[in-house]
Write a protein that holds these residues in place. Structure first.
Motif, short mmCIF file in Angstrom:
data_model
loop_
_atom_site.label_atom_id
_atom_site.label_comp_id
_atom_site.label_asym_id
_atom_site.label_seq_id
_atom_site.Cartn_x
_atom_site.Cartn_y
_atom_site.Cartn_z
N ILE A 1 0.87 -1.18 0.00
CA ILE A 1 0.00 0.00 0.00
C ILE A 1 0.91 1.23 0.00
CG2 ILE A 1 -1.70 1.32 1.32
CD1 ILE A 1 -2.90 -1.32 2.26
N LEU A 2 1.00 1.87 -1.17
CA LEU A 2 1.90 3.03 -1.26
C LEU A 2 1.19 4.29 -0.84
CD1 LEU A 2 3.92 2.54 -4.58
CD2 LEU A 2 4.46 1.87 -2.24
N GLU A 3 -0.15 4.24 -0.83
CA GLU A 3 -0.89 5.45 -0.51
C GLU A 3 -2.26 5.08 0.05
OE1 GLU A 3 0.30 8.41 -2.78
OE2 GLU A 3 -1.39 9.73 -2.50
N ASP A 4 -2.66 5.78 1.08
CA ASP A 4 -3.99 5.62 1.66
C ASP A 4 -4.40 7.02 2.08
OD1 ASP A 4 -6.24 5.16 3.18
OD2 ASP A 4 -5.36 3.60 4.44
N SER A 5 -5.13 7.70 1.20
CA SER A 5 -5.35 9.14 1.39
C SER A 5 -6.80 9.50 1.20
CB SER A 5 -4.56 9.94 0.36
OG SER A 5 -3.22 9.59 0.35
N PRO A 6 -7.24 10.60 1.85
CA PRO A 6 -8.55 11.14 1.51
C PRO A 6 -8.59 11.40 0.01
CG PRO A 6 -7.61 12.28 3.40
CD PRO A 6 -6.54 11.40 2.86
N ASP B 1 -9.58 13.66 -2.08
CA ASP B 1 -9.16 14.93 -2.67
C ASP B 1 -7.64 15.03 -2.70
OD1 ASP B 1 -11.74 15.65 -3.09
OD2 ASP B 1 -11.94 16.68 -1.16
N GLU B 2 -7.04 14.57 -1.61
CA GLU B 2 -5.59 14.57 -1.52
C GLU B 2 -4.99 13.64 -2.56
OE1 GLU B 2 -4.82 14.59 2.77
OE2 GLU B 2 -2.97 13.50 2.22
N PHE B 3 -5.61 12.46 -2.70
CA PHE B 3 -5.08 11.48 -3.66
C PHE B 3 -5.08 12.05 -5.07
CE2 PHE B 3 -5.59 7.97 -6.69
CZ PHE B 3 -4.45 7.24 -6.40
N PHE B 4 -6.18 12.70 -5.44
CA PHE B 4 -6.26 13.20 -6.82
C PHE B 4 -5.47 14.49 -7.04
CE2 PHE B 4 -10.09 10.45 -6.84
CZ PHE B 4 -9.68 9.62 -7.87
N SER B 5 -5.43 15.35 -6.04
CA SER B 5 -4.76 16.64 -6.27
C SER B 5 -3.27 16.55 -5.99
CB SER B 5 -5.40 17.73 -5.41
OG SER B 5 -5.23 17.41 -4.05
N SER C 1 3.12 9.45 -3.81
CA SER C 1 4.19 8.70 -4.46
C SER C 1 4.25 8.99 -5.96
CB SER C 1 3.95 7.20 -4.25
OG SER C 1 2.75 6.82 -4.89
N ASP C 2 5.42 8.90 -6.51
CA ASP C 2 5.57 9.06 -7.96
C ASP C 2 4.83 7.97 -8.71
OD1 ASP C 2 7.07 11.32 -7.71
OD2 ASP C 2 9.01 10.28 -7.79
N ARG C 3 4.78 6.78 -8.08
CA ARG C 3 4.10 5.67 -8.74
C ARG C 3 2.61 5.98 -8.91
NH1 ARG C 3 6.36 3.41 -11.95
NH2 ARG C 3 4.83 1.73 -11.88
N ALA C 4 2.01 6.54 -7.87
CA ALA C 4 0.59 6.89 -7.97
C ALA C 4 0.39 8.01 -8.98
CB ALA C 4 0.05 7.30 -6.60
N LYS C 5 1.30 8.97 -9.00
CA LYS C 5 1.22 10.07 -10.00
C LYS C 5 1.23 9.50 -11.41
CE LYS C 5 3.31 13.67 -7.39
NZ LYS C 5 4.58 14.06 -6.84
#
Ligand code: ADP
Ligand code: MG
Length: 240
Positions: A214-219, A221-225, A229-233
């Motif tokens: 799990i590289l990211e677990d974010s609200p 709005d935060e995830f999209f804006s 991680s660069d991988r998620a970007k």
């Protein structure tokens, strides 16, 4: 409602899940995304014990799924699961598909199960299709029946594994609309999907999985804006 604690899993020597921890609170909608092969299906299947894990603990509504003494059949009876392929019984009518588990697992009478099933069928917009067979319905309609069938069990939460990815584009929205409605009614949902419109609309949080981590677990709005991680970007830049 769902509590995944430091879960690791191997298929032979291949580690498919690496120290995964995440929670879904009551009434929350959590979207899980990530590249193909990252372990999304495996992770979501661990929640109702369809996949076992070698390390870590998982609780659903306080019941420990990872405890060998837990009655998984009982647990699964109130954790709804909807897969990519609709998995209706092809030789049974829609009505029979809707009543079978209610009668067998919940010991409801045929009358009660039928009344409940037909009410939910109506709710997903298919009230007139009860006497048809799955093969006579479109993919989108079959998936809505699968959702109605899961709801007939009065689930305490719902798990979705890419429920629209096997559908023709014009049928995706009819299934997503049902899911959005469920979310608005307060259903606790863990949803593996690449439908980022759905995530933007109704998710509370987005989890990004890559190579079992799990590289990211974010609200959301935060995830999209501002994905961390660069991988998620990179993932977002490819699918948005
Ligand atoms: P996703 O749903 O993100 O595409 P999966 O959870 O289906 O990923 O699979 C994650 C990885 O585990 C993939 O590399 C897949 O090939 C592997 N895998 C899945 N199921 C099994 C299995 N039963 N045995 C061995 N490897 C598996
Ligand atoms: Mg998958």
């Amino acid at each position: 409602m769902i509590d995944i604690q430091n879960v690791s899993k191997w298929y032979g020597s291949f580690q498919v899940l690496k120290h995964c921890s995440c929670q879904v609170r009551q009434g929350e909608v959590v979207v899980v995304c990530g590249p193909s092969g990252s372990g999304k299906s495996t992770l979501i299947k661990t929640v109702n014990g369809l996949e076992s894990v070698q390390e870590g603990k998982i609780f659903v509504n306080g019941v420990e799924v990872t405890n060998p003494k837990t009655n998984l059949t009982k647990l699964r009876s109130h954790v709804g699961m909807v897969f990519q392929h609709f998995e209706l019984f092809p030789h049974l009518s829609i009505r029979e598909n809707l009543v079978l588990a209610q009668m067998k697992v919940l010991k409801r009478s045929r009358e009660e199960a039928t009344a409940k099933g037909l009410k939910l069928l109506d709710r997903v917009g298919l009230g007139k299709q009860a006497d048809k067979f799955p093969g006579q319905l479109s993919g989108g309609q079959q998936q809505r029946v699968a959702i109605a069938r899961a709801l007939a069990m009065d689930p305490i939460c719902m798990l979705f594994d890419e429920p629209t990815s096997a559908l023709d584009p014009e049928m995706i929205n009819e299934v997503l609309d049902v899911m959005v409605e469920l979310a608005h009614e307060g259903m606790t949902m863990m949803v593996v999907t690449h439908e980022m419109g759905f995530a933007k609309n109704v998710a509370d949080r987005v989890i990004f999985l890559e190579a079992g981590e799990i590289l990211e677990d974010s609200p959301k709005d935060e995830f999209f804006s501002n994905p961390k991680s660069d991988r998620a970007k990179h993932f977002l830049s490819k699918i948005l």
